[in-house]
Design a protein around this motif. Structure first.
Motif, mmCIF file in Angstrom:
data_model
loop_
_atom_site.group_PDB
_atom_site.id
_atom_site.type_symbol
_atom_site.label_atom_id
_atom_site.label_comp_id
_atom_site.label_asym_id
_atom_site.label_seq_id
_atom_site.Cartn_x
_atom_site.Cartn_y
_atom_site.Cartn_z
ATOM 1 N N ASP A 20 39.298 34.797 52.147
ATOM 2 C CA ASP A 20 39.899 36.421 51.914
ATOM 3 C C ASP A 20 41.426 36.499 52.413
ATOM 4 O O ASP A 20 42.147 37.486 52.297
ATOM 5 C CB ASP A 20 38.669 36.829 53.085
ATOM 6 N N THR A 21 41.400 35.344 53.788
ATOM 7 C CA THR A 21 42.183 35.656 54.574
ATOM 8 C C THR A 21 43.500 35.311 53.661
ATOM 9 O O THR A 21 44.769 36.156 53.301
ATOM 10 C CB THR A 21 42.651 34.015 55.582
ATOM 11 N N GLU A 22 43.626 34.151 52.743
ATOM 12 C CA GLU A 22 44.821 33.972 51.857
ATOM 13 C C GLU A 22 45.308 35.526 51.171
ATOM 14 O O GLU A 22 45.933 35.434 50.122
ATOM 15 C CB GLU A 22 44.750 32.866 51.078
ATOM 16 N N HIS A 23 43.962 35.929 50.541
ATOM 17 C CA HIS A 23 44.872 36.872 50.159
ATOM 18 C C HIS A 23 44.843 37.881 50.630
ATOM 19 O O HIS A 23 46.120 38.671 50.362
ATOM 20 C CB HIS A 23 42.875 37.797 49.030
ATOM 21 N N ILE A 24 44.611 38.376 51.631
ATOM 22 C CA ILE A 24 44.908 39.274 52.479
ATOM 23 C C ILE A 24 46.731 38.624 52.932
ATOM 24 O O ILE A 24 47.225 40.290 52.740
ATOM 25 C CB ILE A 24 44.355 39.231 54.290
ATOM 26 N N ILE A 25 47.210 37.545 53.428
ATOM 27 C CA ILE A 25 48.226 37.256 53.496
ATOM 28 C C ILE A 25 49.072 37.205 52.603
ATOM 29 O O ILE A 25 50.064 38.596 52.473
ATOM 30 C CB ILE A 25 48.731 35.697 53.312
ATOM 31 N N GLY A 26 48.174 37.440 50.376
ATOM 32 C CA GLY A 26 49.098 37.243 49.784
ATOM 33 C C GLY A 26 49.996 38.954 49.622
ATOM 34 O O GLY A 26 50.632 38.726 49.111
#
Length: 208
Positions: A20-26
């Motif tokens: 989820d964090t990786e998608h938010i950053i992306g």
């Protein structure tokens, strides 16, 4: 043209939360926001919280309090945002937004509203979203390793477990979607792909 704010991230909890964090950053990077690992230099800090067990809740609370004491503007995402919505808004005036586990794909809209001065609560009562291979992602794992979420949520209602409340009912991705993402990761140099979900052995029972 105005410069977008700088955003830092604090990831807590499991590897599903990491995705989820990786998608938010992306998503934020794609929208032109600056991303910095140094919380002191950031205009906002997104804290992706965990609320599965007491120790995890306490770690999340400590992180939020430390940031509040440092006068940081906090965007609270993840399981605590889903679980303790009103309590967090009441106790942490530094929290400028809450983003639920099924709403992180709306993070750009949330930040745009925050920049206008709104205090945002973007939390769906029943999470239904699951990211796929088309969702921007910035990996935070080592170069050769990546996690791929094959399903989200759980249909069981065990008395000891809060996951269905935090993550919603089970929803599986299609095999084609998973294979496409795995190929994308392999093309990026990933050598080891770890498939994860709440109950991996139940993958696909909701769609096949």
């Amino acid at each position: 043209m105005s410069t977008k704010p700088t955003i830092s991230f604090s990831h807590l909890g499991c590897e599903k939360n990491r995705i989820d964090t990786e998608h938010i950053i992306g998503l934020l990077a794609q929208a032109g926001y600056q991303v910095d690992a140094n919380e002191e230099l950031a205009d906002y800090v997104v804290v992706n919280t965990c609320s599965f067990i007491q120790d995890a809740r306490e770690e999340s609370v400590r992180t939020l309090v430390e940031l509040a004491e440092a006068n940081k503007k906090i965007v609270i995402a993840g399981c605590m945002a889903q679980h303790f919505q009103e309590e967090l808004l009441a106790e942490l005036p530094e929290a400028v937004a809450l983003v639920g586990t099924g709403d992180y794909h709306k993070i750009v809209d949330v930040m745009q509203r925050v920049e206008k001065g709104d205090r945002v609560k973007e939390v769906s009562p029943q999470p239904t979203y699951i990211a796929d291979e088309t969702t921007p992602r910035y990996r935070t794992t080592s170069e050769g390793v990546a996690y791929v979420r094959i399903a989200e949520g759980c249909d069981y209602r065990c008395a000891f477990c809060i996951i269905p409340h935090l993550r919603g009912n089970q929803r599986s991705r299609t095999i084609e979607s998973i294979v496409t993402e795995a190929q994308q990761l392999a093309d990026q140099g990933v050598k080891e792909i770890i498939l994860i979900s709440q109950i991996t052995t139940n993958y696909g029972v909701d769609i096949y």
